[in-house]
Design an enzyme around this catalytic site. Structure first.
Site, PDB file in Angstrom:
ATOM      1  CE  LYS A 116      14.235 105.539 -42.289  1.00 47.06           C
ATOM      2  NZ  LYS A 116      14.319 106.980 -41.733  1.00 47.06           N
ATOM      3  CG  ASP A 134      14.259 107.287 -46.306  1.00 45.26           C
ATOM      4  OD1 ASP A 134      14.101 107.970 -47.798  1.00 45.26           O
ATOM      5  OD2 ASP A 134      14.177 107.887 -45.523  1.00 45.26           O
ATOM      6  CE  LYS A 136      14.987 111.572 -46.458  1.00 48.27           C
ATOM      7  NZ  LYS A 136      15.153 110.474 -45.651  1.00 48.27           N
ATOM      8  CG  LEU A 137      19.392 107.640 -54.337  1.00 47.04           C
ATOM      9  CD1 LEU A 137      19.779 106.574 -55.853  1.00 47.04           C
ATOM     10  CD2 LEU A 137      20.750 107.528 -53.617  1.00 47.04           C
ATOM     11  CG  ASP A 163      24.580 113.190 -58.057  1.00 44.71           C
ATOM     12  OD1 ASP A 163      25.120 113.915 -58.910  1.00 44.71           O
ATOM     13  OD2 ASP A 163      25.544 112.754 -57.307  1.00 44.71           O
ATOM     14  CB  ILE A 164      23.739 114.845 -62.780  1.00 44.88           C
ATOM     15  CG1 ILE A 164      24.616 113.399 -62.831  1.00 44.88           C
ATOM     16  CG2 ILE A 164      24.394 116.154 -62.413  1.00 44.88           C
ATOM     17  CD1 ILE A 164      25.820 113.680 -63.784  1.00 44.88           C
ATOM     18  N   PRO A 165      21.020 113.244 -63.430  1.00 43.36           N
ATOM     19  CG  PRO A 165      19.203 114.353 -64.767  1.00 43.36           C
ATOM     20  CD  PRO A 165      20.462 114.386 -64.109  1.00 43.36           C
ATOM     21  CB  THR A 223      24.966 110.210 -60.779  1.00 45.15           C
ATOM     22  OG1 THR A 223      25.938 110.721 -61.529  1.00 45.15           O
ATOM     23  CG2 THR A 223      25.245 109.899 -59.567  1.00 45.15           C
ATOM     24  CB  THR A 274       8.478 115.804 -40.908  1.00 45.46           C
ATOM     25  OG1 THR A 274       9.557 114.919 -40.693  1.00 45.46           O
ATOM     26  CG2 THR A 274       7.583 115.186 -41.966  1.00 45.46           C
ATOM     27  CD  GLN A 308      10.210 113.833 -37.370  1.00 47.27           C
ATOM     28  OE1 GLN A 308      10.119 114.858 -38.474  1.00 47.27           O
ATOM     29  NE2 GLN A 308      10.748 112.961 -37.688  1.00 47.27           N
ATOM     30  NE  ARG A 320      14.066 110.158 -33.347  1.00 43.52           N
ATOM     31  CZ  ARG A 320      14.276 111.548 -33.420  1.00 43.52           C
ATOM     32  NH1 ARG A 320      15.164 112.013 -32.923  1.00 43.52           N
ATOM     33  NH2 ARG A 320      13.677 112.065 -34.512  1.00 43.52           N
TER      34      ARG A 320
END
Length: 238
Positions: A33, A60, A62-63, A65-67, A69, A124, A195, A216
């Site tokens: 990742k 990863d 995690k976008l 925003d407006i569709p 973009t 999480t 977590q 980790r």
């Protein structure tokens, strides 16, 4: 799809990440990742350097925003040849559908396989108390995650990112073929850090996880390969 154990390369520099991967004799067998810290530090070049080792890549970012973009951003990410990408499920069905369209267009342009689109449900690190008191969500956590997953599937996502605690509800309520990626994975002997909703690899597998992410407990361990092997054994033997 395969059921990989993904290693979170949460390092501040590309050199640190590549030095870590050098501990493995067969990095081409790994799925890793690359998150915001490393990608923002190094840019797309880190994707090429990790791909050169043969690793599969979960990007990863995690976008959210407006569709339009998100669609254009996903178009660009698909050109990188990564295997998995994420959007925030809270962005809604129009945004998720736009992300899917952008990935399709980018993959076709590059002649590459379209990345798996995963919608992040609730992090999480979010507790039931935070869900209720700060997000002002009155649904129980499992119901909220299920609602986000149902929206994501209808909008064209291939799966979701969720904690192990929602897996049973999702598998009982959703049709087969959806991909469940589970972070917050810890063996009993390892601490939970920041977590809140955690579980062992075996618990996640037995409850229907398609893949898990471990950071980790492996990357900060003095014995990297041994730590990876412990987690892989617990995951594969479940």
């Amino acid at each position: 799809m395969a059921k990989p154990l993904m290693i979170a390369l949460d390092f501040p520099t590309g050199k640190r990440a590549l030095d870590f991967l050098s501990a493995f004799d067969q990095p081409e067998k790994l799925t890793v990742k690359i998150g915001m810290e490393l990608f923002y530090a190094e840019g797309p070049s880190i994707i090429e350097r990790v791909k050169a080792l043969g690793c599969d890549i979960f990007l990863d970012l995690k976008l959210f925003d407006i569709p339009n973009t998100v669609k254009q951003a996903m178009h660009r990410l698909a050109l990188l040849g990564v295997n998995y990408v994420t959007v925030h499920g809270l962005g809604g069905s129009e945004m998720i559908a736009a992300a899917k369209a952008g990935l399709k267009e980018g993959a076709e342009e590059a002649g590459l396989k379209e990345p798996v689109l995963l919608a992040v449900t609730e992090l999480t690190s979010i507790s039931d108390q935070v869900l209720k008191e700060e997000q002002n969500v009155q649904l129980p956590m499992k119901d909220m995650v299920l609602s986000l997953a149902q929206t994501a599937r209808k909008a064209g996502a291939d799966g979701v990112v969720c904690s192990s605690q929602e897996l049973q509800t999702l598998n009982e309520s959703m049709a087969d073929g959806f991909f469940y990626l589970v972070p917050g994975i810890r063996l009993p002997e390892d601490g939970v850090q920041d977590q809140k909703r955690v579980a062992s690899p075996a618990f996640a597998r037995k409850n229907g996880a398609s893949a898990i992410v471990v950071g980790r407990p492996i990357t900060k361990n003095a014995y990297v390969k041994e730590a990876y092997n412990r987690y892989e054994e617990d995951w594969l033997d479940a």
